[in-house]
Design an enzyme around this catalytic site. Structure first.
Site, mmCIF file in Angstrom:
data_model
loop_
_atom_site.group_PDB
_atom_site.id
_atom_site.type_symbol
_atom_site.label_atom_id
_atom_site.label_comp_id
_atom_site.label_asym_id
_atom_site.label_seq_id
_atom_site.Cartn_x
_atom_site.Cartn_y
_atom_site.Cartn_z
ATOM 1 C CG HIS A 78 -2.076 -0.932 1.180
ATOM 2 N ND1 HIS A 78 -1.894 -2.286 1.308
ATOM 3 C CD2 HIS A 78 -3.411 -0.751 1.033
ATOM 4 C CE1 HIS A 78 -3.078 -2.891 1.246
ATOM 5 N NE2 HIS A 78 -4.004 -1.992 1.068
ATOM 6 N N GLY A 124 -0.345 -2.494 -5.647
ATOM 7 C CA GLY A 124 -1.328 -3.563 -5.506
ATOM 8 C C GLY A 124 -2.717 -3.023 -5.217
ATOM 9 C CG HIS A 125 -5.708 -0.634 -2.431
ATOM 10 N ND1 HIS A 125 -6.484 0.265 -3.163
ATOM 11 C CD2 HIS A 125 -6.506 -1.053 -1.416
ATOM 12 C CE1 HIS A 125 -7.685 0.370 -2.606
ATOM 13 N NE2 HIS A 125 -7.727 -0.415 -1.548
ATOM 14 C CG HIS A 163 -10.387 -5.173 -2.808
ATOM 15 N ND1 HIS A 163 -10.530 -3.795 -2.836
ATOM 16 C CD2 HIS A 163 -10.378 -5.515 -1.490
ATOM 17 C CE1 HIS A 163 -10.598 -3.339 -1.591
ATOM 18 N NE2 HIS A 163 -10.513 -4.352 -0.759
ATOM 19 C CD GLU A 190 -12.330 -5.659 2.463
ATOM 20 O OE1 GLU A 190 -12.807 -5.168 3.501
ATOM 21 O OE2 GLU A 190 -11.281 -5.247 1.940
ATOM 22 C CD GLU A 235 -14.873 -1.781 1.730
ATOM 23 O OE1 GLU A 235 -14.034 -0.949 2.096
ATOM 24 O OE2 GLU A 235 -14.579 -2.836 1.140
ATOM 25 C CB CYS A 289 -14.688 1.959 0.485
ATOM 26 S SG CYS A 289 -13.881 2.860 1.810
ATOM 27 C CB CYS A 308 -10.848 2.240 4.284
ATOM 28 S SG CYS A 308 -11.883 0.768 4.198
ATOM 29 C CB CYS A 309 -16.116 2.831 5.173
ATOM 30 S SG CYS A 309 -15.929 1.372 4.115
#
Length: 642
Positions: free
Chosen positions: A139, A190-191, A265, A317, A333, A335, A401-402
């Site tokens: 990340h 990766g994200h 994801h 997710e 989610e 997000c 995160c949300c």
């Protein structure tokens, strides 16, 4: 009008739009409590201590996820989103104390930044020897992206450049680290997230090099030989041994232009497609737009809840099989719906088109906005469409995160409502607001939008250019809006004749005081799911305008599954609910199973039913009163062809 393929629409900066109405109320809740709440909870979690170089390294604080040691690894992103939320809130409502707290955090990041520009709390303070060794899982670029977005927002809202300069230095350093040159890493995150953040940075600094870096990350993704495999081998790891075991999880299984199915994801997918759409706009890249159109259809015709929720499974997710949309166990989610709003908005970059804007509105009002309580203090992480009464908002989450994601979206929602090209203004979303729109001709047009939408469909615009000017005003006519009417200065306009891609395009010489009236009938309607969505067989969902409705125990008692629709929802009675800030409820004729079943678990005769009225409330407002059951998909009665 220029060729559509070369039109470039960009959202208005947040400070250019002032909001009242429903969105204004949400923003006031964020100003009054959410912005400070986010920061307080970041402090409680230890995030500030983690970036304070005047204190010893905290080490690993919360070992929650064995694969990374801790969610702490991406704490920079939570601080970034919180600062971004604070920035937008300061523009709406000055708060010297909150601004000073944000400034102090920015100062800490300035002190922590390495000489070369690198900045990451985890890899400077906890694992300093591991920088850039596992882009797949760690990340680093994702965190940088959220801090870049915070920097842009803070600069736009306060005029302070410190964080913008810090993150520009980091981005300049990234330009030396990543690329095809000798000694450079051929990698990407990766994200996904940094891609869309770099576009924001480029737009605010007018530095094309940041666009080029975003484009590099997008073009490189999924290329062979595979970077994540080579990286793992270089680092002494088995490339097959990681939690998700597939590059589909982070959309790195193929080059992005070859991808046709939305997989993995959900949040990562939405952020990638957002970055792709931005780059498609900035470079007029038809190859990216074409890939995105295919992915859009794949998502919205096979994998999206009626709320605009996406990603049914908790395990990844994210996405599972086509038409797999369970209601009670829906992960959906917050997000991910926020990410769908981001993506839809960016798909409008190459010209207004309601196929994107309608979904943006649906995901915003339902899947995303549900994630924040009316008082702005509690949050949904998952958003099911059915609850037996045990699903409630969190005060926080171990992976937080949300909360800041929905807060920063609602705090900046004005920039999703309006966009401008050289000689055209597009209005994507309706709500009480005032927008200042600079055009290429040097004219600035002020649009004042007066409406009670989404509770009422009458929308009035006053258009005030600072001098008489020719430009186009494009207004979205939602696909569901049967019987919409349009008038300019009181004179009726033939809607079908001026509608292009679902937008009414009014091209004329505008002068101060010109008036536009759009009327969108808000008639309650039932929606039925594709028969392949087995969880919704024999059921219907209710919508009015952009809002999905649901039933709750508070209004209807228990055993909501015993309710069947009995009349035409179009003739529903409406009522305003004071406890939900004047939201419009729908009272609809239904039948209800009688509760005289007795003690038998099964028997040969069906339950008796009786006529009743059920009260439906907007889905995004559920769980704001007394806790209880909730249901979106109601049994469709005989009159609905069940």
């Amino acid at each position: 009008m220029s060729d559509k393929q070369s039109r470039q629409f960009r959202p208005l900066p947040v400070p250019n739009v002032e909001l009242a109405g429903l969105f204004g109320e949400r923003q006031d809740a964020i100003c009054n409590s959410t912005a400070a709440t986010l920061l307080d909870r970041c402090v409680e979690a230890g995030m500030i201590r983690a970036i304070d170089v005047d204190q010893p390294s905290p080490g690993i604080i919360i070992p929650l996820q064995t694969w990374s040691g801790s969610t702490q690894m991406f704490w920079d992103s939570d601080l970034g989103k919180s600062i971004e939320t604070i920035a937008y809130s300061l523009y709406r409502q000055p708060n010297p104390e909150l601004e000073a707290r944000a400034d102090a955090i920015i100062d800490m990041y300035g002190k922590m930044q390495d000489e070369d520009g690198y900045l990451n709390a985890w890899f400077q303070r906890v694992q300093p020897g591991r920088r850039w060794t596992n882009l797949r899982d760690h990340h680093e670029l994702y965190c940088a992206g959220h801090l870049i977005e915070a920097a842009v927002a803070y600069y736009q809202a306060t005029g302070k450049r410190k964080l913008l300069d810090i993150m520009s230095r980091f981005a300049d350093y990234m330009l030396t680290v990543f690329g095809h040159g000798e000694g450079q890493l051929r990698g990407y995150c990766g994200h996904e997230e940094v891609e869309l953040a770099l576009v924001k940075l480029a737009r605010v600094t007018a530095e094309k090099k940041y666009l080029d870096l975003a484009k590099y990350f997008i073009d490189e993704r999924g290329q062979e030989p595979h970077f994540f495999t080579e990286e793992a081998l270089r680092d002494g790891r088995d490339p097959k041994k990681f939690v998700q075991k597939t590059y589909e999880y982070n959309q790195a299984h193929q080059p992005v232009r070859n991808q046709t199915k939305v997989v993995g994801h959900a949040v990562r997918a939405m952020y990638l497609y957002s970055g792709m759409a931005d780059i498609a706009t900035e470079y007029n890249d038809d190859t990216l737009t074409s890939a995105l159109e295919t992915l859009w259809d794949d998502l919205t015709t096979k994998q999206m809840y009626v709320t605009g929720g996406i990603g049914p499974a908790a395990a990844n997710e994210g996405f599972t099989d086509y038409y797999d949309l369970p209601n009670e166990s829906a992960y959906a989610e917050t997000c991910a719906s926020v990410g769908l709003v981001f993506w839809a908005n960016r798909m409008l970059g190459r010209g207004p088109n309601r196929r994107y804007a309608d979904i943006m509105e649906q995901a915003l009002y339902n899947g995303a906005m549900a994630g924040l309580s009316l008082d702005g203090k509690t949050f949904f992480y998952e958003n099911p469409l059915e609850s037996a009464g045990k699903h409630h908002r969190w005060t926080w989450h171990h992976c937080p995160c949300c909360p800041p994601n929905i807060a920063r979206l609602l705090a900046s929602v004005g920039s999703y409502m309006y966009a401008a090209a050289d000689n055209e203004i597009a209005v994507h979303l309706y709500g009480e607001s005032k927008a200042r729109v600079p055009l290429a001709s040097g004219v600035t047009a002020t649009l004042v939008q007066t409406t009670r939408y989404p509770w009422d469909g009458a929308i009035h615009f006053e258009v005030n250019p600072d001098r008489n000017a020719d430009f186009a005003l494009s207004l979205r006519i939602p696909e569901w809006a049967e019987g919409a009417t349009l008038a300019v200065n009181g004179k009726s306009v033939d809607l079908p004749a001026v509608t292009i891609d679902g937008y009414a395009r009014i091209e004329r010489e505008w002068q101060a005081g010109d008036k536009v009236d759009l009327n969108i009938p808000l008639i309650p309607r039932t929606l039925f799911a594709n028969p392949r969505v087995r969880q919704d067989a024999g059921r219907a969902a209710l919508m009015r305008g952009p809002l999905v409705y649901c039933v709750e125990t508070t209004d209807n008692g228990h055993d909501l599954n015993g309710i069947s629709l009995a009349g035409d929802p179009a003739s529903a009675k409406t009522a305003e609910i004071a406890a939900l800030e004047g939201a419009v409820a729908l009272d609809i004729p239904v039948t209800r199973d009688e509760a005289d079943w007795g003690s038998d678990l099964y028997r040969t005769t069906p339950p008796k039913s009786r006529a009743a009225t059920a009260r439906f409330v907007p889905y995004h407002l559920w769980d704001n009163r007394e806790p209880g059951e909730m249901l979106v998909w109601i049994r469709a009665g005989q009159s609905h062809g069940a």
